[in-house]
Motif scaffolding. Structure first.
Motif, PDB file in Angstrom:
ATOM      1  N   ALA A 133       0.913   7.153  -5.088  1.00  0.00           N
ATOM      2  CA  ALA A 133       2.358   7.119  -4.841  1.00  0.00           C
ATOM      3  C   ALA A 133       2.969   8.523  -4.865  1.00  0.00           C
ATOM      4  O   ALA A 133       4.097   8.720  -4.417  1.00  0.00           O
ATOM      5  N   ASN A 134       2.227   9.506  -5.322  1.00  0.00           N
ATOM      6  CA  ASN A 134       2.685  10.897  -5.394  1.00  0.00           C
ATOM      7  C   ASN A 134       2.525  11.554  -4.017  1.00  0.00           C
ATOM      8  O   ASN A 134       1.678  12.410  -3.807  1.00  0.00           O
ATOM      9  N   ALA A 135       3.358  11.134  -3.099  1.00  0.00           N
ATOM     10  CA  ALA A 135       3.276  11.631  -1.719  1.00  0.00           C
ATOM     11  C   ALA A 135       3.542  13.126  -1.633  1.00  0.00           C
ATOM     12  O   ALA A 135       2.986  13.809  -0.767  1.00  0.00           O
ATOM     13  N   LYS A 136       4.350  13.657  -2.536  1.00  0.00           N
ATOM     14  CA  LYS A 136       4.677  15.092  -2.522  1.00  0.00           C
ATOM     15  C   LYS A 136       3.413  15.944  -2.547  1.00  0.00           C
ATOM     16  O   LYS A 136       3.304  16.930  -1.831  1.00  0.00           O
ATOM     17  N   ASP A 137       2.450  15.562  -3.356  1.00  0.00           N
ATOM     18  CA  ASP A 137       1.218  16.343  -3.480  1.00  0.00           C
ATOM     19  C   ASP A 137       0.107  15.889  -2.541  1.00  0.00           C
ATOM     20  O   ASP A 137      -0.700  16.711  -2.102  1.00  0.00           O
ATOM     21  N   TRP A 138       0.044  14.603  -2.236  1.00  0.00           N
ATOM     22  CA  TRP A 138      -1.144  14.086  -1.544  1.00  0.00           C
ATOM     23  C   TRP A 138      -0.947  13.747  -0.072  1.00  0.00           C
ATOM     24  O   TRP A 138      -1.905  13.783   0.698  1.00  0.00           O
ATOM     25  N   GLU A 139       0.283  13.412   0.337  1.00  0.00           N
ATOM     26  CA  GLU A 139       0.505  13.066   1.746  1.00  0.00           C
ATOM     27  C   GLU A 139       0.255  14.294   2.616  1.00  0.00           C
ATOM     28  O   GLU A 139       0.751  15.381   2.352  1.00  0.00           O
ATOM     29  N   GLY A 140      -0.551  14.111   3.650  1.00  0.00           N
ATOM     30  CA  GLY A 140      -0.913  15.197   4.542  1.00  0.00           C
ATOM     31  C   GLY A 140      -2.166  15.941   4.089  1.00  0.00           C
ATOM     32  O   GLY A 140      -2.797  16.628   4.876  1.00  0.00           O
TER      33      GLY A 140
END
Length: 190
Positions: A133-140
């Motif tokens: 759910a920590n998209a800031k660090d993991w998305e992309g």
């Protein structure tokens, strides 16, 4: 490498009972956290080009690293103790997927090349929010639209992110990939 990977899977505290030895994929209901092929790839990255007298010596070196790493990822222990299922961990956290396992192998290789068997920087892994759910660090990096990606660049980006978080200097390739990633993120936000 397959023999070394299997030795690691069977003899390490970290992976004993946690590696699917027969299938190349994991079902949602699998009790295993990793596939043997993912562990072999990650162990290969850990061992790098270093020469070992025997396969057992190479496996022992890898076991030391993986067991130390596992001490800093409490969710893996929860699966071993049957307090969470492997499926829940894979669903909720990025650290239980092959792409991160491979990144961990690369990080271990870097640590081992600088100061053999000094894995003290792994203590800093607790600073990282491993939640999917920590998209800031993991998305992309390792997630695309919320789904895990196995792209080679994802391994490099995950390695760079973790190294930065735990205080390890990036390689030139990692710096380049991280700069490109940050540039594309800024362009998307603009």
């Amino acid at each position: 490498l397959a023999k070394i990977g299997k030795l690691v899977a069977l003899k390490s505290e970290a992976f004993s009972g946690m590696v699917e030895l027969e299938r190349s994929t994991l079902s949602e209901r699998s009790r295993k956290l990793f596939t043997l092929s993912a562990l072999c790839s990650a162990t290969s990255d850990f061992l790098g080009l270093k020469e070992y007298k025997t396969q057992q010596d190479a496996a022992n070196e890898a076991i030391k690293f993986w067991d130390e790493l596992a001490n800093h990822i409490p969710e893996w222990h929860l699966v071993k103790k049957s307090k969470m299922t492997a499926g829940e961990i894979r669903r909720d956290f990025v650290h239980s997927h092959g792409v991160l396992l491979q990144a961990f192998g690369r990080i271990g290789s870097t640590l081992n090349s600088k100061t053999p068997n000094d894995y003290s920087k792994l203590r800093n892994l607790k600073k990282i929010n491993w939640s999917r759910a920590n998209a800031k660090d993991w998305e992309g990096r390792v997630l695309m639209g919320g789904r895990m990606t196995k792209a080679t660049n994802s391994v490099v980006l995950a390695t760079a992110f973790i190294k930065t978080e735990i205080g390890i200097e990036l390689s030139p390739d990692e710096r380049k990939a991280e700069a490109s990633f940050n540039k594309s993120r800024k362009a998307i936000r603009a």
